[in-house]
Design a protein around this motif. Structure first.
Motif, PDB file in Angstrom:
ATOM      1  N   CYS A 154       0.806  -1.197  -0.188  1.00 35.78           N
ATOM      2  CA  CYS A 154       0.088  -0.147  -0.068  1.00 35.78           C
ATOM      3  C   CYS A 154       0.671   1.163  -0.110  1.00 35.78           C
ATOM      4  O   CYS A 154       1.680   1.407   0.666  1.00 35.78           O
ATOM      5  CB  CYS A 154      -0.980   0.025   1.249  1.00 35.78           C
ATOM      6  SG  CYS A 154      -1.867   1.586   1.345  1.00 35.78           S
ATOM      7  N   GLU A 190       0.175   4.108   0.813  1.00 33.43           N
ATOM      8  CA  GLU A 190      -0.094   4.878   2.047  1.00 33.43           C
ATOM      9  C   GLU A 190       0.500   4.582   3.406  1.00 33.43           C
ATOM     10  O   GLU A 190       1.320   5.265   4.084  1.00 33.43           O
ATOM     11  CB  GLU A 190      -1.577   5.153   2.189  1.00 33.43           C
ATOM     12  CG  GLU A 190      -2.031   6.165   1.388  1.00 33.43           C
ATOM     13  CD  GLU A 190      -1.596   7.844   1.520  1.00 33.43           C
ATOM     14  OE1 GLU A 190      -1.574   8.145   2.666  1.00 33.43           O
ATOM     15  OE2 GLU A 190      -0.959   8.323   0.728  1.00 33.43           O
ATOM     16  N   CYS A 191       0.493   3.056   3.475  1.00 36.53           N
ATOM     17  CA  CYS A 191       0.710   2.682   4.920  1.00 36.53           C
ATOM     18  C   CYS A 191       1.749   1.112   4.772  1.00 36.53           C
ATOM     19  O   CYS A 191       1.966   0.642   5.711  1.00 36.53           O
ATOM     20  CB  CYS A 191      -0.463   2.265   5.805  1.00 36.53           C
ATOM     21  SG  CYS A 191      -1.334   0.656   5.239  1.00 36.53           S
ATOM     22  N   CYS A 214      -7.191  -0.447   0.462  1.00 35.78           N
ATOM     23  CA  CYS A 214      -6.390  -0.894   1.599  1.00 35.78           C
ATOM     24  C   CYS A 214      -7.384  -1.285   2.736  1.00 35.78           C
ATOM     25  O   CYS A 214      -8.040  -0.166   3.389  1.00 35.78           O
ATOM     26  CB  CYS A 214      -5.300  -0.155   1.818  1.00 35.78           C
ATOM     27  SG  CYS A 214      -4.356  -0.497   3.337  1.00 35.78           S
ATOM     28  N   CYS A 240      -5.922   1.310   5.820  1.00 33.32           N
ATOM     29  CA  CYS A 240      -6.123   2.809   5.837  1.00 33.32           C
ATOM     30  C   CYS A 240      -7.201   3.231   4.886  1.00 33.32           C
ATOM     31  O   CYS A 240      -7.410   4.563   4.780  1.00 33.32           O
ATOM     32  CB  CYS A 240      -4.585   3.352   5.415  1.00 33.32           C
ATOM     33  SG  CYS A 240      -3.942   2.954   3.770  1.00 33.32           S
TER      34      CYS A 240
END
Ligand SMILES: [Zn+2]
Length: 209
Positions: free
Chosen positions: A14, A16-17, A34, A37
Protein backbone atom coordinates in the motif's frame (compact mmCIF):
# COMPACT_ATOMS: atom_id res chain seq x y z
CA UNK A 1 -14.22 -19.01 -25.94
CA UNK A 2 -10.50 -18.65 -25.69
CA UNK A 3 -9.14 -18.15 -22.20
CA UNK A 4 -5.94 -16.16 -21.95
CA UNK A 5 -3.26 -16.61 -19.35
CA UNK A 6 -4.06 -14.28 -16.48
CA UNK A 7 -1.45 -12.43 -14.44
CA UNK A 8 -0.31 -14.25 -11.35
CA UNK A 9 -1.90 -12.71 -8.24
CA UNK A 10 0.08 -9.55 -7.63
CA UNK A 11 1.65 -8.75 -4.29
CA UNK A 12 1.84 -5.02 -3.75
CA UNK A 13 2.57 -2.65 -0.90
CA UNK A 14 0.00 0.00 0.00
CA UNK A 15 1.43 3.37 -1.02
CA UNK A 16 0.02 5.00 2.09
CA UNK A 17 0.76 2.59 4.94
CA UNK A 18 3.12 0.00 3.39
CA UNK A 19 0.82 -2.91 4.21
CA UNK A 20 1.67 -5.88 1.97
CA UNK A 21 -1.35 -7.09 0.08
CA UNK A 22 -2.23 -9.67 -2.51
CA UNK A 23 -4.35 -7.82 -5.01
CA UNK A 24 -7.34 -9.85 -6.18
CA UNK A 25 -9.00 -9.69 -9.60
CA UNK A 26 -10.91 -6.39 -9.60
CA UNK A 27 -14.19 -6.53 -11.56
CA UNK A 28 -14.88 -3.73 -14.10
CA UNK A 29 -16.05 -0.52 -12.48
CA UNK A 30 -14.93 -1.64 -9.00
CA UNK A 31 -12.21 -0.35 -6.71
CA UNK A 32 -9.72 -2.13 -4.45
CA UNK A 33 -9.07 -0.40 -1.14
CA UNK A 34 -6.45 -1.01 1.51
CA UNK A 35 -8.14 -2.75 4.48
CA UNK A 36 -5.98 -0.87 6.96
CA UNK A 37 -6.05 2.74 5.77
CA UNK A 38 -8.70 2.76 3.04
CA UNK A 39 -6.34 4.02 0.31
CA UNK A 40 -7.57 3.24 -3.20
CA UNK A 41 -5.05 0.70 -4.46
CA UNK A 42 -6.59 0.19 -7.85
CA UNK A 43 -9.72 1.22 -9.66
CA UNK A 44 -10.84 -0.82 -12.60
CA UNK A 45 -12.32 1.17 -15.47
CA UNK A 46 -15.86 0.17 -16.36
CA UNK A 47 -14.90 0.25 -20.02
CA UNK A 48 -11.15 -0.38 -20.21
CA UNK A 49 -10.93 -0.90 -23.98
CA UNK A 50 -13.61 0.96 -25.92
CA UNK A 51 -13.33 4.32 -24.20
CA UNK A 52 -9.54 4.66 -24.62
CA UNK A 53 -9.87 3.45 -28.23
CA UNK A 54 -12.43 6.18 -28.98
CA UNK A 55 -10.13 8.72 -27.32
CA UNK A 56 -7.11 7.42 -29.26
CA UNK A 57 -8.97 7.79 -32.57
CA UNK A 58 -9.99 11.33 -31.58
CA UNK A 59 -6.37 12.04 -30.59
CA UNK A 60 -5.08 10.76 -33.95
CA UNK A 61 -7.45 13.09 -35.85
CA UNK A 62 -6.58 16.04 -33.57
CA UNK A 63 -2.87 15.27 -33.99
CA UNK A 64 -3.22 15.50 -37.77
CA UNK A 65 -5.18 18.79 -37.45
CA UNK A 66 -2.59 20.18 -35.01
CA UNK A 67 0.20 19.44 -37.47
CA UNK A 68 -1.44 20.48 -40.72
CA UNK A 69 -3.14 23.73 -39.73
CA UNK A 70 -1.32 26.95 -38.80
CA UNK A 71 -0.29 27.14 -35.18
CA UNK A 72 -0.20 30.90 -35.42
CA UNK A 73 -0.55 33.59 -37.96
CA UNK A 74 1.07 36.97 -37.90
CA UNK A 75 0.61 40.20 -39.72
CA UNK A 76 3.24 42.88 -40.09
CA UNK A 77 3.27 45.87 -42.39
CA UNK A 78 0.47 44.53 -44.55
CA UNK A 79 1.96 41.08 -44.94
CA UNK A 80 0.51 37.92 -43.48
CA UNK A 81 2.36 34.76 -42.63
CA UNK A 82 1.52 31.65 -40.68
CA UNK A 83 3.40 28.65 -39.42
CA UNK A 84 2.74 25.06 -38.43
CA UNK A 85 4.51 23.24 -35.59
CA UNK A 86 7.02 21.71 -38.03
CA UNK A 87 7.47 25.08 -39.74
CA UNK A 88 8.17 26.72 -36.40
CA UNK A 89 10.74 24.08 -35.47
CA UNK A 90 12.40 24.40 -38.88
CA UNK A 91 12.57 28.18 -38.49
CA UNK A 92 14.17 27.81 -35.05
CA UNK A 93 16.74 25.42 -36.53
CA UNK A 94 17.57 27.93 -39.27
CA UNK A 95 17.91 30.82 -36.83
CA UNK A 96 20.48 28.95 -34.77
CA UNK A 97 18.25 27.55 -32.04
CA UNK A 98 18.87 23.92 -32.88
CA UNK A 99 18.31 22.59 -29.37
CA UNK A 100 14.89 24.23 -29.07
CA UNK A 101 14.03 22.96 -32.55
CA UNK A 102 14.92 19.37 -31.64
CA UNK A 103 12.97 19.57 -28.35
CA UNK A 104 9.87 20.88 -30.12
CA UNK A 105 10.10 18.29 -32.92
CA UNK A 106 10.44 15.48 -30.38
CA UNK A 107 7.93 16.64 -27.75
CA UNK A 108 5.30 17.92 -30.16
CA UNK A 109 5.77 15.51 -33.06
CA UNK A 110 7.62 12.25 -32.56
CA UNK A 111 6.61 11.51 -28.96
CA UNK A 112 2.84 12.19 -29.13
CA UNK A 113 2.63 10.72 -32.64
CA UNK A 114 4.39 7.57 -31.47
CA UNK A 115 2.25 7.34 -28.34
CA UNK A 116 -1.00 7.64 -30.30
CA UNK A 117 0.21 5.10 -32.88
CA UNK A 118 1.30 2.58 -30.23
CA UNK A 119 -1.92 2.95 -28.21
CA UNK A 120 -4.11 2.64 -31.31
CA UNK A 121 -2.27 -0.51 -32.38
CA UNK A 122 -2.44 -2.04 -28.90
CA UNK A 123 -6.12 -1.20 -28.37
CA UNK A 124 -7.12 -2.58 -31.77
CA UNK A 125 -4.92 -5.69 -31.44
CA UNK A 126 -6.26 -6.68 -28.00
CA UNK A 127 -9.88 -6.61 -29.16
CA UNK A 128 -9.55 -10.18 -30.33
CA UNK A 129 -7.45 -12.02 -27.75
CA UNK A 130 -5.01 -13.61 -27.64
CA UNK A 131 -3.03 -10.71 -29.05
CA UNK A 132 0.50 -11.43 -30.31
CA UNK A 133 3.48 -10.81 -28.05
CA UNK A 134 4.72 -7.74 -29.93
CA UNK A 135 1.61 -5.93 -28.69
CA UNK A 136 3.06 -6.13 -25.17
CA UNK A 137 6.28 -4.66 -26.46
CA UNK A 138 4.33 -1.80 -27.99
CA UNK A 139 2.49 -1.19 -24.73
CA UNK A 140 5.89 -0.78 -23.05
CA UNK A 141 7.08 1.67 -25.72
CA UNK A 142 3.89 3.66 -25.32
CA UNK A 143 4.50 3.93 -21.60
CA UNK A 144 8.13 4.95 -22.17
CA UNK A 145 7.31 7.65 -24.69
CA UNK A 146 4.26 9.08 -22.89
CA UNK A 147 6.07 11.43 -20.48
CA UNK A 148 7.77 13.10 -23.45
CA UNK A 149 4.68 13.89 -25.44
CA UNK A 150 3.24 17.38 -25.31
CA UNK A 151 4.76 18.29 -22.00
CA UNK A 152 5.58 21.63 -20.48
CA UNK A 153 8.74 21.91 -22.58
CA UNK A 154 6.68 22.14 -25.73
CA UNK A 155 4.26 24.69 -24.32
CA UNK A 156 7.23 26.72 -23.13
CA UNK A 157 8.78 26.55 -26.60
CA UNK A 158 5.59 27.75 -28.23
CA UNK A 159 5.23 30.56 -25.70
CA UNK A 160 8.81 31.69 -26.26
CA UNK A 161 8.26 31.69 -30.01
CA UNK A 162 5.00 33.62 -29.59
CA UNK A 163 6.59 36.26 -27.38
CA UNK A 164 9.48 36.72 -29.80
CA UNK A 165 7.18 37.10 -32.77
CA UNK A 166 4.75 39.32 -30.84
CA UNK A 167 7.51 41.90 -30.56
CA UNK A 168 7.62 42.17 -34.34
CA UNK A 169 4.06 41.70 -35.45
CA UNK A 170 0.43 41.08 -34.56
CA UNK A 171 0.01 37.45 -33.60
CA UNK A 172 -3.21 35.54 -33.82
CA UNK A 173 -3.71 31.98 -32.66
CA UNK A 174 -4.51 29.56 -35.50
CA UNK A 175 -6.67 26.44 -35.52
CA UNK A 176 -3.53 24.40 -34.86
CA UNK A 177 -3.10 26.12 -31.51
CA UNK A 178 -6.60 25.09 -30.41
CA UNK A 179 -5.94 21.57 -31.73
CA UNK A 180 -2.78 21.40 -29.61
CA UNK A 181 -4.83 22.35 -26.55
CA UNK A 182 -7.47 19.71 -27.32
CA UNK A 183 -4.77 17.11 -27.98
CA UNK A 184 -3.24 17.67 -24.55
CA UNK A 185 -6.59 17.01 -22.90
CA UNK A 186 -7.14 13.88 -25.03
CA UNK A 187 -3.68 12.45 -24.31
CA UNK A 188 -4.28 12.85 -20.59
CA UNK A 189 -7.72 11.24 -20.94
CA UNK A 190 -6.25 8.20 -22.72
CA UNK A 191 -3.71 7.60 -20.00
CA UNK A 192 -6.44 7.88 -17.35
CA UNK A 193 -8.92 5.53 -19.01
CA UNK A 194 -6.59 2.92 -20.50
CA UNK A 195 -5.98 -0.06 -18.25
CA UNK A 196 -2.65 -1.69 -19.12
CA UNK A 197 -3.59 -4.71 -16.98
CA UNK A 198 -6.65 -5.33 -19.15
CA UNK A 199 -4.47 -5.18 -22.27
CA UNK A 200 -1.78 -7.41 -20.73
CA UNK A 201 -4.38 -10.08 -19.96
CA UNK A 202 -5.12 -10.34 -23.64
CA UNK A 203 -1.55 -10.71 -24.80
CA UNK A 204 -0.37 -14.24 -25.38
CA UNK A 205 3.13 -15.06 -24.34
CA UNK A 206 5.01 -17.23 -26.78
CA UNK A 207 7.15 -18.84 -24.08
CA UNK A 208 4.11 -19.98 -22.14
CA UNK A 209 2.50 -21.93 -24.96
ZN1 LIG B 1 -2.90 1.19 3.47
Amino acid sequence: MTETIADPVETIACEECDLLLRLPEVPPGAKARCPRCGYTLMSSSSDPLNRPLALAIAAAITFIVAHTTPLMGLSAVGRHASTTIAGGALEMWRTGEQLTAVIIAFCAGIAPGGYILFMLTVLIAVRRPPAPQWVGEMLRWGRAIKPWSMNEVMILGILVALIKIAELATVEAGIGMYAVGALMVLLTAISITVDPREAWKRIAWADEQ
